[in-house]
Scaffold this active site. Structure first.
Site, PDB file in Angstrom:
ATOM      1  N   HIS A   1       6.019  10.275   1.471  1.00  0.00           N
ATOM      2  CA  HIS A   1       7.067  10.573   2.743  1.00  0.00           C
ATOM      3  C   HIS A   1       8.246   9.588   2.793  1.00  0.00           C
ATOM      4  CE1 HIS A   1       7.146  11.922   6.922  1.00  0.00           C
ATOM      5  NE2 HIS A   1       7.668  10.449   7.244  1.00  0.00           N
TER       6      HIS A   1
ATOM      7  N   HIS B   1      11.944  13.233   5.948  1.00  0.00           N
ATOM      8  CA  HIS B   1      11.913  13.272   7.368  1.00  0.00           C
ATOM      9  C   HIS B   1      13.007  12.745   7.769  1.00  0.00           C
ATOM     10  CE1 HIS B   1      10.008  11.200  11.162  1.00  0.00           C
ATOM     11  NE2 HIS B   1      10.797  12.248  11.389  1.00  0.00           N
TER      12      HIS B   1
ATOM     13  N   GLY C   1      12.169   4.913  14.202  1.00  0.00           N
ATOM     14  CA  GLY C   1      13.212   3.992  13.966  1.00  0.00           C
ATOM     15  C   GLY C   1      12.835   2.807  13.058  1.00  0.00           C
TER      16      GLY C   1
ATOM     17  N   ASP D   1      11.455   8.362   4.739  1.00  0.00           N
ATOM     18  CA  ASP D   1      11.968   8.147   6.213  1.00  0.00           C
ATOM     19  C   ASP D   1      13.351   8.052   5.964  1.00  0.00           C
ATOM     20  OD1 ASP D   1       9.967   8.580   7.938  1.00  0.00           O
ATOM     21  OD2 ASP D   1       8.866   6.743   7.285  1.00  0.00           O
TER      22      ASP D   1
ATOM     23  N   SER E   1       4.431   6.437   3.303  1.00  0.00           N
ATOM     24  CA  SER E   1       5.644   6.357   3.632  1.00  0.00           C
ATOM     25  C   SER E   1       6.292   4.987   2.784  1.00  0.00           C
ATOM     26  CB  SER E   1       6.071   5.921   5.094  1.00  0.00           C
ATOM     27  OG  SER E   1       7.136   5.467   5.316  1.00  0.00           O
TER      28      SER E   1
ATOM     29  N   MET F   1      16.743   7.618   7.972  1.00  0.00           N
ATOM     30  CA  MET F   1      17.395   6.794   9.013  1.00  0.00           C
ATOM     31  C   MET F   1      18.878   6.690   8.922  1.00  0.00           C
ATOM     32  SD  MET F   1      14.512   4.318  10.233  1.00  0.00           S
ATOM     33  CE  MET F   1      12.826   4.350   9.712  1.00  0.00           C
TER      34      MET F   1
ATOM     35  N   GLY G   1       3.154   7.464  12.458  1.00  0.00           N
ATOM     36  CA  GLY G   1       3.140   6.186  13.212  1.00  0.00           C
ATOM     37  C   GLY G   1       2.035   5.625  13.930  1.00  0.00           C
TER      38      GLY G   1
ATOM     39  N   MET H   1      15.507  11.729  10.210  1.00  0.00           N
ATOM     40  CA  MET H   1      15.711  10.965  11.579  1.00  0.00           C
ATOM     41  C   MET H   1      17.302  10.470  11.434  1.00  0.00           C
ATOM     42  SD  MET H   1      12.342   8.280  11.673  1.00  0.00           S
ATOM     43  CE  MET H   1      12.068   8.195  10.162  1.00  0.00           C
TER      44      MET H   1
ATOM     45  N   GLY I   1       5.664  -0.293  11.165  1.00  0.00           N
ATOM     46  CA  GLY I   1       4.782  -1.219  11.512  1.00  0.00           C
ATOM     47  C   GLY I   1       4.680  -1.260  13.090  1.00  0.00           C
TER      48      GLY I   1
END
Length: 214
Positions: A32, A65, A141, A34, A7, A36, A175, A67, A144
């Site tokens: 990947h 992905h 969201g 992410d 990611s 958001m 995750g 979100m 880590g």
């Protein structure tokens, strides 16, 4: 075959091109991404511009992905930016199948994402129109976060559903995946592993990817 999808949320945004190149050299299978929006999740990351930029630095498939709330508004933007796979959250849109079918019609692989507390019932109605199921093992969201062990039975349940369906569907998990919990995750049936800090925070990303593959 176990695939690793590092990611880029855990990469240095100022050196994103180099980070993506390093992941490819280190043996990653996907990159990947992410995305958001600050609405569906309480954070903002990046948009199609980042996808277009990193596409120039790798030949690996970009695993995007979303979100975001109402992802159908942005599918064309991410397809045009170079996404290879686009996954959407079941919780984020009203007409899930319609959006998945639209992504496929654009010539891009599609996937359905479920949050940790979202029941797997959605999956059974979408098996014929997905290429990937992504199960979140943290609440989305932020990077880590710690892995939620209660998701493991869910991984097994979805893995069994995929096997029974006869469709060629990848099962991805995202995750808190690390060297300590990767064993049970693979045993439960996941075959695509998203890893952020476990790979990007390792002094030798290639070694980290090898260890995650088991």
């Amino acid at each position: 075959m176990i695939k690793i999808s590092p990611s880029i949320l855990s990469a240095d945004f100022a050196e994103m091109g180099k980070a993506v190149e390093l992941m490819e050299k280190s043996g990653a299978d996907y990159i990947h991404c992410d995305v958001m929006d600050g609405a569906f999740v309480p954070n903002i990351s990046f948009g199609p511009g980042m996808i277009k930029a990193i596409k120039k630095h790798t030949s690996l498939p970009l695993d995007v992905h979303l979100m975001v709330d109402k992802p159908e508004r942005y599918i064309d933007d991410f397809v045009n930016a170079g996404a290879s796979i686009i996954t959407i959250h079941a919780e984020a849109t009203t007409h899930i199948q319609r959006v998945l079918q639209y992504i496929r019609a654009k010539g891009v692989k599609c996937g359905l994402v479920l949050n940790p507390a979202t029941p797997v019932d959605y999956v059974k109605y979408c098996l014929d129109c997905v290429d990937m199921i992504l199960l979140m093992s943290v609440n989305p969201g932020f990077g880590g976060q710690k892995f939620i062990p209660a998701v493991l039975p869910k991984v097994k349940e979805v893995s069994d559903m995929i096997a029974a369906s006869g469709y060629d569907i990848e099962l991805e998990i995202d995750g808190g995946i690390n060297f300590e919990n990767i064993g049970p995750v693979l045993k439960a049936g996941a075959n695509v592993i998203v890893a952020g800090s476990t790979v990007f925070g390792h002094p030798d990303p290639a070694e980290a990817i090898r260890r995650l593959r088991g």
